[in-house]
Write a protein that holds these residues in place. Sequence first.
Motif, short mmCIF file in Angstrom:
data_model
loop_
_atom_site.label_atom_id
_atom_site.label_comp_id
_atom_site.label_asym_id
_atom_site.label_seq_id
_atom_site.Cartn_x
_atom_site.Cartn_y
_atom_site.Cartn_z
N ALA A 194 0.84 -1.20 0.00
CA ALA A 194 0.00 0.00 0.00
C ALA A 194 0.87 1.25 0.00
O ALA A 194 1.09 1.88 1.04
CB ALA A 194 -0.95 -0.02 1.19
N THR A 195 1.36 1.64 -1.17
CA THR A 195 2.26 2.79 -1.26
C THR A 195 1.57 4.08 -0.84
O THR A 195 2.24 5.04 -0.41
CB THR A 195 2.81 2.93 -2.69
N LYS A 196 0.25 4.15 -0.93
CA LYS A 196 -0.46 5.35 -0.52
C LYS A 196 -0.37 5.59 0.98
O LYS A 196 -0.61 6.70 1.45
CB LYS A 196 -1.93 5.29 -0.96
N ARG A 197 0.00 4.54 1.74
CA ARG A 197 0.15 4.67 3.19
C ARG A 197 1.58 5.00 3.61
O ARG A 197 1.84 5.21 4.79
CB ARG A 197 -0.30 3.37 3.87
N GLY A 198 2.51 5.01 2.66
CA GLY A 198 3.89 5.31 2.99
C GLY A 198 4.85 4.32 2.33
O GLY A 198 4.48 3.59 1.41
N LYS A 199 6.06 4.29 2.82
CA LYS A 199 7.09 3.42 2.25
C LYS A 199 6.74 1.97 2.50
O LYS A 199 6.32 1.60 3.59
CB LYS A 199 8.45 3.75 2.85
N VAL A 200 6.92 1.13 1.49
CA VAL A 200 6.65 -0.31 1.62
C VAL A 200 7.95 -1.09 1.53
O VAL A 200 8.97 -0.59 1.03
CB VAL A 200 5.66 -0.80 0.54
N VAL A 201 7.92 -2.32 2.02
CA VAL A 201 9.12 -3.15 2.04
C VAL A 201 9.33 -3.79 0.67
O VAL A 201 8.38 -3.95 -0.10
CB VAL A 201 9.02 -4.25 3.12
N PRO A 202 10.57 -4.16 0.36
CA PRO A 202 10.83 -4.82 -0.93
C PRO A 202 10.33 -6.26 -0.93
O PRO A 202 10.14 -6.88 0.12
CB PRO A 202 12.35 -4.77 -1.04
N ASP A 203 10.14 -6.79 -2.14
CA ASP A 203 9.71 -8.18 -2.26
C ASP A 203 10.68 -9.14 -1.60
O ASP A 203 10.29 -10.19 -1.09
CB ASP A 203 9.56 -8.55 -3.74
N SER A 204 11.97 -8.78 -1.61
CA SER A 204 12.97 -9.66 -1.02
C SER A 204 12.72 -9.91 0.46
O SER A 204 12.97 -11.01 0.98
CB SER A 204 14.37 -9.08 -1.21
N LEU A 205 12.19 -8.90 1.17
CA LEU A 205 11.87 -9.11 2.58
C LEU A 205 10.72 -10.10 2.72
O LEU A 205 10.74 -10.97 3.61
CB LEU A 205 11.49 -7.79 3.26
N ILE A 206 9.71 -9.98 1.86
CA ILE A 206 8.57 -10.90 1.93
C ILE A 206 9.02 -12.33 1.65
O ILE A 206 8.54 -13.27 2.29
CB ILE A 206 7.47 -10.45 0.97
N VAL A 207 9.98 -12.49 0.74
CA VAL A 207 10.56 -13.81 0.50
C VAL A 207 11.19 -14.34 1.78
O VAL A 207 10.98 -15.51 2.17
CB VAL A 207 11.61 -13.75 -0.63
N ASP A 208 11.96 -13.51 2.46
CA ASP A 208 12.60 -13.94 3.71
C ASP A 208 11.57 -14.24 4.80
O ASP A 208 11.74 -15.18 5.58
CB ASP A 208 13.57 -12.85 4.20
N LEU A 209 10.51 -13.43 4.86
CA LEU A 209 9.47 -13.67 5.86
C LEU A 209 8.74 -14.99 5.59
O LEU A 209 8.37 -15.71 6.53
CB LEU A 209 8.46 -12.51 5.87
N ALA A 210 8.53 -15.30 4.32
CA ALA A 210 7.90 -16.58 3.98
C ALA A 210 8.75 -17.74 4.46
O ALA A 210 8.23 -18.73 4.99
CB ALA A 210 7.66 -16.66 2.47
N THR A 211 10.05 -17.63 4.31
CA THR A 211 10.96 -18.66 4.81
C THR A 211 10.89 -18.76 6.33
O THR A 211 11.00 -19.85 6.90
CB THR A 211 12.40 -18.34 4.37
N ALA A 212 10.65 -17.61 6.98
CA ALA A 212 10.61 -17.57 8.44
C ALA A 212 9.27 -18.00 9.03
O ALA A 212 9.16 -18.13 10.26
CB ALA A 212 10.94 -16.15 8.92
N GLY A 213 8.25 -18.21 8.17
CA GLY A 213 6.97 -18.69 8.68
C GLY A 213 5.76 -17.85 8.35
O GLY A 213 4.65 -18.18 8.79
N LEU A 214 5.94 -16.77 7.57
CA LEU A 214 4.76 -16.01 7.14
C LEU A 214 3.83 -16.92 6.35
O LEU A 214 4.27 -17.71 5.52
CB LEU A 214 5.20 -14.83 6.26
N PRO A 226 -5.28 -1.37 -8.06
CA PRO A 226 -5.44 -2.64 -8.79
C PRO A 226 -4.11 -3.30 -9.15
O PRO A 226 -3.96 -4.51 -9.05
CB PRO A 226 -6.23 -2.22 -10.04
N ALA A 227 -3.13 -2.49 -9.55
CA ALA A 227 -1.82 -3.05 -9.90
C ALA A 227 -1.14 -3.64 -8.68
O ALA A 227 -0.49 -4.70 -8.78
CB ALA A 227 -0.95 -1.96 -10.53
N GLU A 228 -1.28 -2.98 -7.54
CA GLU A 228 -0.67 -3.50 -6.31
C GLU A 228 -1.33 -4.81 -5.88
O GLU A 228 -0.64 -5.73 -5.40
CB GLU A 228 -0.75 -2.44 -5.20
N ARG A 229 -2.64 -4.90 -6.04
CA ARG A 229 -3.33 -6.14 -5.69
C ARG A 229 -2.82 -7.29 -6.55
O ARG A 229 -2.56 -8.39 -6.04
CB ARG A 229 -4.84 -5.98 -5.90
N GLU A 230 -2.67 -7.05 -7.83
CA GLU A 230 -2.20 -8.10 -8.72
C GLU A 230 -0.75 -8.48 -8.41
O GLU A 230 -0.38 -9.65 -8.48
CB GLU A 230 -2.33 -7.66 -10.18
#
Length: 283
Positions: A194-214, A226-230
């Motif tokens: 949600a970039t309209k709410r401020g700075k967002v994290v990179p995809d690489s962090l989400i990859v690491d979080l998935a490995t950690a149990g997200l 719509p583009a962000e949802r996709e």
Amino acid sequence: MRIDLHAHSTASDGTLTPAELVAAGAEAGLDVLAITDHDTTAGWAPAEEARPAGLALVRGAELSCRWYGHSPAIPLHLLAYLFDPTAPDLVAELARVRRSREERARRIVDRLRADEVDVTWDEVHGYAAGGTVGRPHIARALIRAGLVVDTDEAFEDRWLGERYRVPKEDTDVFAAVRLVRDAGGVPVFAHPKATKRGKVVPDSLIVDLATAGLFGLEADHEAHSPAEREHVRGLAADLGLVVTGSSDFHGSHKQVKLGAYTTGQGAYDTIVAAASGVPVVGP
């Protein structure tokens, strides 16, 4: 089924009591509603007691987190579903964050009053109605004083967004994922792009979080384009994470209505099956 997995009550920064929230969920035609107040489970018991027949209640919370791998650290929110509310490490961390949130609110009020803005701590604390005090309660005081027209304006840079912004001590996001998992809960990243709410994290962090149990990503949300949802959906597919959709309902603090965005039954069933902390209440 109509499933909304992100809603707030007066136990944090919503404007409906937990009892009013579950009643509103039923009136909105929901089959499943999650109560996810910020860093607290205080609304669980009154919501369960008032739950209308036919509405399933998912007990959860929205954890205030930060990613400290970037300078400055980036704030983010983690939805935690069906965790054990007595898990000692998680209980202690939630209490610490609530204390930090209240201390920040006091400091913001002090800064406003130093600039002769017509707000008081008693007023702001009263808006919290016994729940965790947060910036939306200060926003209500600014609205009452006639200085802003709504919560969105109160969060602009000239007010709470920047000029009177005070940092608080959030939970490291990797620690939060571990705490939720250890408590038998299911962690889902709230509005991750949600970039309209401020700075967002990179995809690489989400990859690491998935490995950690997200476990999942919230894709359908009013703050996502719509583009962000996709993008979120594609990332979840690549990582094998569930995809959720939710209103992030706060009552009159926001315009979005309960059930404006919903979660598919398959994703919901997968979340419920993965949880071992507490069960869903109701059908």
